[in-house]
Design an enzyme around this catalytic site. Structure first.
Site, PDB file in Angstrom:
ATOM      1  N   ASP A 147     -32.278  18.445 -16.774  1.00 18.52           N
ATOM      2  CA  ASP A 147     -31.737  17.186 -16.243  1.00 18.52           C
ATOM      3  C   ASP A 147     -30.994  17.435 -14.940  1.00 18.52           C
ATOM      4  O   ASP A 147     -31.123  16.680 -13.987  1.00 18.52           O
ATOM      5  CB  ASP A 147     -30.861  16.468 -17.269  1.00 18.52           C
ATOM      6  CG  ASP A 147     -29.646  17.242 -17.745  1.00 18.52           C
ATOM      7  OD1 ASP A 147     -29.678  18.490 -17.703  1.00 18.52           O
ATOM      8  OD2 ASP A 147     -28.667  16.603 -18.173  1.00 18.52           O
ATOM      9  N   SER A 172     -18.860  14.419 -26.429  1.00 20.67           N
ATOM     10  CA  SER A 172     -18.085  14.144 -25.214  1.00 20.67           C
ATOM     11  C   SER A 172     -18.649  12.943 -24.464  1.00 20.67           C
ATOM     12  O   SER A 172     -17.903  12.084 -23.991  1.00 20.67           O
ATOM     13  CB  SER A 172     -18.050  15.371 -24.303  1.00 20.67           C
ATOM     14  OG  SER A 172     -19.352  15.789 -23.957  1.00 20.67           O
ATOM     15  N   LEU A 177     -24.603  17.476 -29.879  1.00 18.40           N
ATOM     16  CA  LEU A 177     -25.097  16.097 -29.984  1.00 18.40           C
ATOM     17  C   LEU A 177     -24.300  15.154 -29.077  1.00 18.40           C
ATOM     18  O   LEU A 177     -24.355  13.947 -29.225  1.00 18.40           O
ATOM     19  CB  LEU A 177     -25.041  15.614 -31.441  1.00 18.40           C
ATOM     20  CG  LEU A 177     -25.872  16.441 -32.434  1.00 18.40           C
ATOM     21  CD1 LEU A 177     -25.708  15.895 -33.852  1.00 18.40           C
ATOM     22  CD2 LEU A 177     -27.347  16.458 -32.046  1.00 18.40           C
ATOM     23  N   SER A 178     -23.573  15.723 -28.154  1.00 15.96           N
ATOM     24  CA  SER A 178     -22.902  14.988 -27.074  1.00 15.96           C
ATOM     25  C   SER A 178     -21.784  14.070 -27.534  1.00 15.96           C
ATOM     26  O   SER A 178     -21.725  12.893 -27.175  1.00 15.96           O
ATOM     27  CB  SER A 178     -23.932  14.194 -26.250  1.00 15.96           C
ATOM     28  OG  SER A 178     -24.771  15.077 -25.562  1.00 15.96           O
ATOM     29  N   ASP A 181     -27.012  13.163 -20.999  1.00 19.65           N
ATOM     30  CA  ASP A 181     -26.189  12.846 -22.170  1.00 19.65           C
ATOM     31  C   ASP A 181     -25.538  11.474 -22.042  1.00 19.65           C
ATOM     32  O   ASP A 181     -25.590  10.649 -22.963  1.00 19.65           O
ATOM     33  CB  ASP A 181     -25.105  13.910 -22.356  1.00 19.65           C
ATOM     34  CG  ASP A 181     -25.681  15.276 -22.665  1.00 19.65           C
ATOM     35  OD1 ASP A 181     -26.909  15.386 -22.848  1.00 19.65           O
ATOM     36  OD2 ASP A 181     -24.899  16.242 -22.706  1.00 19.65           O
ATOM     37  N   GLU A 226     -16.951  13.894 -16.682  1.00 14.69           N
ATOM     38  CA  GLU A 226     -17.236  15.195 -17.300  1.00 14.69           C
ATOM     39  C   GLU A 226     -17.226  16.308 -16.254  1.00 14.69           C
ATOM     40  O   GLU A 226     -16.727  17.406 -16.487  1.00 14.69           O
ATOM     41  CB  GLU A 226     -18.588  15.144 -18.010  1.00 14.69           C
ATOM     42  CG  GLU A 226     -18.959  16.433 -18.705  1.00 14.69           C
ATOM     43  CD  GLU A 226     -18.949  16.328 -20.219  1.00 14.69           C
ATOM     44  OE1 GLU A 226     -19.096  17.372 -20.870  1.00 14.69           O
ATOM     45  OE2 GLU A 226     -18.796  15.214 -20.749  1.00 14.69           O
ATOM     46  N   GLU A 286     -34.972  20.615 -22.030  1.00 13.78           N
ATOM     47  CA  GLU A 286     -33.611  21.175 -22.065  1.00 13.78           C
ATOM     48  C   GLU A 286     -33.280  21.903 -20.768  1.00 13.78           C
ATOM     49  O   GLU A 286     -34.091  22.668 -20.244  1.00 13.78           O
ATOM     50  CB  GLU A 286     -33.502  22.140 -23.239  1.00 13.78           C
ATOM     51  CG  GLU A 286     -32.161  22.104 -23.903  1.00 13.78           C
ATOM     52  CD  GLU A 286     -31.859  20.745 -24.511  1.00 13.78           C
ATOM     53  OE1 GLU A 286     -31.083  19.981 -23.884  1.00 13.78           O
ATOM     54  OE2 GLU A 286     -32.381  20.434 -25.586  1.00 13.78           O
TER      55      GLU A 286
END
Length: 374
Positions: free
Chosen positions: A25, A116, A113-114, A160, A148, A22
């Site tokens: 990335d 977008s 949970l993405s 994501d 994004e 987490e």
């Protein structure tokens, strides 16, 4: 209800769960996401105009986007993610044709949970499909990430969108966010199941401190580059960190410590998954949550209650917050035969401690982009 026969294509992209890795990335680290059967699905047909007409199964709103001025819709309450995706795809040199799109999203909004990413990826794939263009899933993911960042204002990494576009059924993804090299690992949890639980405290990454965390890691990288031959913070080894951490001011040191050791946890988690050592994987989830809570400070009261209550249950071997944080979902590894008992216990305890009503989602690990001619 959608009358599917009125549309030409059905294009879906997945939400994702991040098993471990987490907030690394955007630091160039390796992460371990998996695509979910919770998806954003776009029903699309060409309309012969210069407009993309948007509607939703979950909203009464409709929006028309002028293809010649796609850069002018950042202010929209609904449709800005679709507009940004279309604009960045157009800007990359791809053909955009007028079309009608109905968007049907089963990824819970604000859950971590993405949703977008699923919206961006499915919109781009649908635009390419209705325009008669083939597409490369990785290019779609990179364009969605650009949307994004440049349009929605979230300075996100690639995880994501990559997971949403490139996921494979039954597989975890070991994704190197610096090189985009991706290895697929069978997500075989043996006698355990993955339980996803939403704390139901909505988050908003633009308004939260997500971008601030990104800036802090960039500050750490600038300092450590003076001493180390590195291109990203994930290049810093635990030995390097021990040697040079004294150069990092207070909170910047904490953020860096999380990144360095979270990268190590991903390596160990991949090894554990390959070896079928699910107990070790569970322990690593617990360590990851503690680091997010104490060093990176992206959890919060409700997610902490959810993860720590889960960890205390005898059938649970590991639980942590997944996603950007400041709300959202936890993932827990639970003995298969105890899942219902665990969920009942967790939801009851959480309600008593927080006043919020959490929700457990049942989702499979699924493919990323799918395209179907109707």
């Amino acid at each position: 209800m959608i009358n599917q026969s009125e549309y030409k294509f059905k294009v879906s992209a997945s939400g994702r769960v991040n098993i471990i890795g987490e907030h690394i990335d955007y630091c160039g680290g390796k992460v371990m996401p998996a695509a979910l059967s919770l998806k954003n699905t776009v029903y699309v047909r060409p309309n012969g105009t210069n407009f993309i007409n948007l509607s939703w199964t979950t909203l009464p709103d409709t929006v028309s986007l002028d293809i010649s001025r796609l850069d002018s819709y950042k202010h929209l309450r609904y449709g800005n993610y679709q507009a940004g995706s279309a604009y960045l795809w157009q800007k990359a040199g791809h053909k955009i044709v007028g079309c009608d799109m109905v968007q049907d999203c089963t990824v819970p909004f604000g859950s971590g949970l993405s949703s977008s990413a699923a919206i961006e990826v499915s919109t781009i794939a649908a635009l390419a499909t209705v325009a008669g263009e083939g597409f490369d899933n990785v290019e779609v993911a990179l364009t969605a990430q650009a949307a994004e960042r440049q349009y929605a204002g979230v300075n996100c990494g690639i995880m994501d969108q990559y997971a949403s576009a490139c996921g494979k059924k039954g597989m975890a993804m070991l994704l190197d966010c610096k090189t985009l090299q991706c290895d697929y690992l069978p997500l075989d949890l043996g006698g355990y199941a993955m339980v996803i639980t939403d704390c139901k405290k909505p988050h908003n990454l633009v308004e939260s401190k997500y971008n601030e965390r990104r800036q802090q890691t960039e500050q750490a990288l600038a300092i450590l580059k003076e001493k180390l031959d590195i291109t990203c913070l994930a290049d810093v080894s635990p030995e390097d960190f021990q040697k040079y951490s004294h150069l990092l001011p207070g909170v910047i040191k904490n953020r860096t410590e999380h990144v360095v050791y979270e990268c190590e946890r991903v390596k160990r988690a991949a090894e554990a998954l390959r070896n079928g050592d699910i107990l070790t994987l569970g322990a690593l989830l617990n360590e990851s949550h503690a680091s997010l809570k104490n060093l990176y400070e992206t959890t919060g009261f409700e997610p902490d209650v959810l993860a720590e209550t889960a960890q205390a249950h005898p059938a649970c071997i590991g639980s942590r917050l997944t996603g950007g944080g400041f709300g959202g979902c936890t993932i827990s590894l639970v003995k298969k035969e105890c899942v219902q008992q665990f969920e009942d216990y967790l939801l009851k305890q959480y309600r008593q401690k927080t006043g919020y009503t959490a929700v457990c989602y049942r989702a499979d690990i699924d493919d990323g982009i799918t395209v179907e001619r109707i």
